[in-house]
Design a protein around this motif. Structure first.
Motif, short mmCIF file in Angstrom:
data_model
loop_
_atom_site.label_atom_id
_atom_site.label_comp_id
_atom_site.label_asym_id
_atom_site.label_seq_id
_atom_site.Cartn_x
_atom_site.Cartn_y
_atom_site.Cartn_z
N PHE A 188 -74.42 -12.12 34.71
CA PHE A 188 -73.18 -12.87 34.67
C PHE A 188 -72.86 -13.31 36.10
O PHE A 188 -72.86 -12.49 37.02
CB PHE A 188 -72.03 -12.02 34.13
N ALA A 189 -72.62 -14.61 36.28
CA ALA A 189 -72.33 -15.11 37.62
C ALA A 189 -70.95 -14.66 38.07
O ALA A 189 -69.97 -14.79 37.33
CB ALA A 189 -72.42 -16.64 37.63
N LEU A 190 -70.85 -14.13 39.28
CA LEU A 190 -69.57 -13.72 39.83
C LEU A 190 -68.78 -14.96 40.26
O LEU A 190 -69.35 -15.94 40.72
CB LEU A 190 -69.77 -12.79 41.01
N THR A 191 -67.47 -14.89 40.14
CA THR A 191 -66.62 -16.03 40.50
C THR A 191 -65.85 -15.80 41.80
O THR A 191 -65.22 -16.73 42.31
CB THR A 191 -65.62 -16.34 39.39
N ASN A 192 -65.88 -14.59 42.32
CA ASN A 192 -65.17 -14.28 43.55
C ASN A 192 -66.11 -14.51 44.73
O ASN A 192 -67.03 -13.72 44.95
CB ASN A 192 -64.69 -12.82 43.52
N PRO A 193 -65.92 -15.56 45.52
CA PRO A 193 -66.87 -15.87 46.59
C PRO A 193 -66.93 -14.82 47.69
O PRO A 193 -67.96 -14.64 48.33
CB PRO A 193 -66.36 -17.22 47.14
N SER A 194 -65.83 -14.10 47.90
CA SER A 194 -65.83 -13.08 48.94
C SER A 194 -66.68 -11.88 48.54
O SER A 194 -67.06 -11.07 49.39
CB SER A 194 -64.40 -12.62 49.25
N VAL A 195 -66.99 -11.74 47.26
CA VAL A 195 -67.85 -10.67 46.78
C VAL A 195 -69.25 -11.19 46.49
O VAL A 195 -70.25 -10.54 46.78
CB VAL A 195 -67.27 -10.02 45.50
N ALA A 196 -69.34 -12.40 45.95
CA ALA A 196 -70.63 -12.92 45.50
C ALA A 196 -71.51 -13.37 46.66
O ALA A 196 -72.73 -13.34 46.56
CB ALA A 196 -70.39 -14.10 44.54
N ALA A 197 -70.90 -13.80 47.75
CA ALA A 197 -71.70 -14.35 48.85
C ALA A 197 -72.43 -13.25 49.61
O ALA A 197 -71.88 -12.19 49.88
CB ALA A 197 -70.79 -15.12 49.80
N GLY A 198 -73.67 -13.53 49.97
CA GLY A 198 -74.42 -12.65 50.87
C GLY A 198 -74.80 -11.32 50.29
O GLY A 198 -74.90 -10.34 51.01
N GLY A 199 -75.05 -11.22 49.02
CA GLY A 199 -75.45 -9.93 48.44
C GLY A 199 -75.96 -10.09 47.03
O GLY A 199 -76.22 -11.19 46.56
N GLY A 200 -76.12 -8.98 46.37
CA GLY A 200 -76.54 -9.02 45.00
C GLY A 200 -78.02 -8.94 44.80
O GLY A 200 -78.52 -9.12 43.70
N GLU A 201 -78.75 -8.66 45.89
CA GLU A 201 -80.19 -8.59 45.75
C GLU A 201 -80.58 -7.33 44.96
O GLU A 201 -80.19 -6.23 45.29
CB GLU A 201 -80.87 -8.57 47.12
N ALA A 202 -81.32 -7.52 43.89
CA ALA A 202 -81.81 -6.42 43.06
C ALA A 202 -83.34 -6.49 43.08
O ALA A 202 -83.93 -7.48 42.64
CB ALA A 202 -81.29 -6.51 41.64
N ARG A 203 -83.97 -5.46 43.59
CA ARG A 203 -85.42 -5.48 43.75
C ARG A 203 -86.13 -5.29 42.41
O ARG A 203 -85.61 -4.65 41.51
CB ARG A 203 -85.85 -4.39 44.72
N VAL A 204 -87.33 -5.84 42.32
CA VAL A 204 -88.22 -5.59 41.20
C VAL A 204 -89.40 -4.79 41.73
O VAL A 204 -90.17 -5.26 42.57
CB VAL A 204 -88.72 -6.90 40.55
N ILE A 205 -89.52 -3.54 41.27
CA ILE A 205 -90.50 -2.60 41.80
C ILE A 205 -91.37 -2.11 40.65
O ILE A 205 -90.86 -1.53 39.68
CB ILE A 205 -89.82 -1.40 42.48
N TYR A 206 -92.68 -2.36 40.74
CA TYR A 206 -93.61 -1.96 39.68
C TYR A 206 -93.19 -2.53 38.33
O TYR A 206 -93.27 -1.87 37.31
CB TYR A 206 -93.69 -0.43 39.59
N GLY A 207 -92.66 -3.73 38.32
CA GLY A 207 -92.24 -4.36 37.08
C GLY A 207 -90.88 -3.90 36.59
O GLY A 207 -90.41 -4.38 35.55
N PHE A 208 -90.22 -3.01 37.34
CA PHE A 208 -88.90 -2.53 36.93
C PHE A 208 -87.82 -3.19 37.78
O PHE A 208 -87.79 -3.04 38.99
CB PHE A 208 -88.79 -1.02 37.07
N PRO A 209 -86.88 -3.94 37.15
CA PRO A 209 -85.80 -4.57 37.92
C PRO A 209 -84.59 -3.64 38.00
O PRO A 209 -84.14 -3.10 36.99
CB PRO A 209 -85.48 -5.81 37.08
N GLN A 210 -84.07 -3.46 39.20
CA GLN A 210 -82.80 -2.74 39.31
C GLN A 210 -81.72 -3.52 38.56
O GLN A 210 -81.75 -4.75 38.51
CB GLN A 210 -82.39 -2.60 40.77
N VAL A 211 -80.76 -2.83 38.00
CA VAL A 211 -79.70 -3.50 37.25
C VAL A 211 -78.36 -3.28 37.95
O VAL A 211 -78.19 -2.32 38.71
CB VAL A 211 -79.63 -2.99 35.79
N ASN A 212 -77.42 -4.18 37.68
CA ASN A 212 -76.12 -4.11 38.34
C ASN A 212 -74.95 -4.25 37.38
O ASN A 212 -73.81 -4.27 37.82
CB ASN A 212 -76.04 -5.18 39.42
N SER A 213 -75.21 -4.37 36.06
CA SER A 213 -74.15 -4.59 35.08
C SER A 213 -73.34 -5.81 35.49
O SER A 213 -73.91 -6.87 35.67
CB SER A 213 -73.28 -3.33 34.93
#
Length: 412
Positions: A188-213
């Motif tokens: 779900f795309a965040l709408t708050n630019p002060s939170v959404a900007a410059g972050g949110g990177e979720a790594r994919v490791i061994y085919g497993f993606p980290q989740v953030n709800s």
């Protein structure tokens, strides 16, 4: 289905402020302490809205406005102050309220560190900006700590908190296959630019993606899950699940399993270590059945192994990704320049080091709220406790430890 709470007649529920909520023991006092219903409902709404800080209804430039949690918090404060003026609410003399004031004064007096000839005007502006946020948070804290919730209201608060956490956890679990197989609503795309900007990177490791709800990044989800997971664990270990959540024990234990699995799939090292430390404190406190806790921990390890094997068969190596992250965490501790692809330990440790270097310039009171960037060339801000020690020094650390100790005493 969720049913109304059923507690023993002589049971008394206490909020962190230490106030007893046993109406049977003090019916007259309870009647005078009862919070206005609109205020209680707004507080319920705030509990439900806190995870949605990444969503704003209106933005100005890079600043997100009209966040639901901010709006409800301001309404709680406004109605409480009006109730206070009307004599329908009052401030209670409790240890936690006194210690919260001590902590506030440690923040206020940190401005003394700016009173020297080489201070920039921008430092006072930054102090005032953070100080205003601090003041609003403090007023909201007193509004909540003086609500005087009745027993049933306190139980409803816990139920709503656990309920919204369960929904967010279920969505987090859905994200694992959704991201791998490209299903709808994987994000779900965040709408708050002060939170959404410059972050949110979720790594994919061994085919497993980290989740953030619905959060910006996995570590935020892990941090949010910590308190309700620990709370539900303690409730169930004390055999109070029916009083606080579902009527059937199977549903309550199932909820705990979902929360723990959601915590697991964040692949957040900080969340893992924090939960382990908190559960260790609960285990040593002696307020729960330790044998039962060991049995539950053993079952969790078995479930983890089974879930890991199932995901591995689907080319999603959850166990491998967790092992790899901790492997590189250890490597980064020994040689921080080795890699930054798997763990953020290097960046975090640099900011922590910078915070203590800033603190060394003013050990007692700290360098002042929001002023670390003027005392460090490495980082503009740090993390948690290191940020606190930089901003408010020894006075801030000691006062916060006193607040936590009082909270722990009240909750246990």
């Amino acid at each position: 289905m969720i049913t109304p709470a059923r507690l023993p007649q002589n049971a008394a529920v206490r909020l962190p402020g230490g106030e007893s909520l046993d109406r049977a023991a003090h019916p007259a006092a309870a009647a005078t302490r009862r919070a206005p219903r609109p205020l209680v409902w707004l507080f319920y709404l705030y509990i439900l809205s806190t995870p949605f800080f990444g969503y704003s209804l209106f933005n100005v430039g890079a600043r997100g406005l009209l966040r639901i949690d901010w709006v409800t918090a301001m309404l709680v404060v406004g109605i409480f102050l009006l109730s206070l003026l009307a004599g329908k609410a009052h401030l209670r003399r409790s240890l936690i309220n006194i210690l919260a004031l001590v902590f506030a004064y440690s923040a206020l007096f940190s401005i003394l560190s700016l009173l020297h000839p080489h201070t920039y005007l921008a430092q006072f502006v930054d102090f005032g900006t953070k100080g205003a946020q601090f003041f609003i948070s403090l007023v909201f804290f007193f509004s909540v700590s003086n609500l005087g919730l009745q027993k049933s209201e306190a139980v409803t608060m816990v139920r709503l908190w656990l309920g919204i956490t369960l929904l967010l956890s279920l969505y987090a679990l859905y994200q694992v296959p959704a991201r791998v197989y490209g299903w709808d609503f994987a994000n779900f795309a965040l709408t708050n630019p002060s939170v959404a900007a410059g972050g949110g990177e979720a790594r994919v490791i061994y085919g497993f993606p980290q989740v953030n709800s619905i959060f910006r990044e996995p570590s935020y989800l892990g941090a949010y899950l910590l308190a309700p997971t620990l709370l539900l664990t303690t409730i169930l270990l004390r055999g109070q699940g029916r009083a606080f959540f579902f009527k059937h024990a199977l549903f309550n234990w199932g909820t705990l399993a979902v929360l723990c699995l959601a915590m697991l799939v964040t692949s957040s090292q900080g969340a893992y270590l924090s939960l382990a430390g908190a559960l260790g404190i609960v285990f040593l406190s002696g307020h729960i059945d330790r044998k039962k806790m060991i049995a539950i921990f053993t079952v969790c390890l078995v479930v983890l192994a089974i879930v890991g094997l199932i995901l591995s068969s689907l080319q999603i190596d959850l166990l491998g990704s967790i092992a790899l992250r901790f492997k590189y965490l250890i490597i980064n501790m020994v040689n921080p320049d080795e890699t930054t692809e798997i763990t953020s330990f290097k960046a975090r440790s640099e900011c922590i080091t910078a915070a203590f270097q800033a603190w060394s310039r003013s050990p007692l009171l700290g360098v002042g709220l929001n002023n670390m960037s003027y005392n460090s060339d490495l980082c503009d801000y740090s993390l948690g406790w290191s940020q606190l020690v930089a901003d408010q020094g020894i006075a801030g650390i000691l006062s916060m430890l006193l607040v936590i100790t009082a909270l722990w005493y009240s909750l246990t």
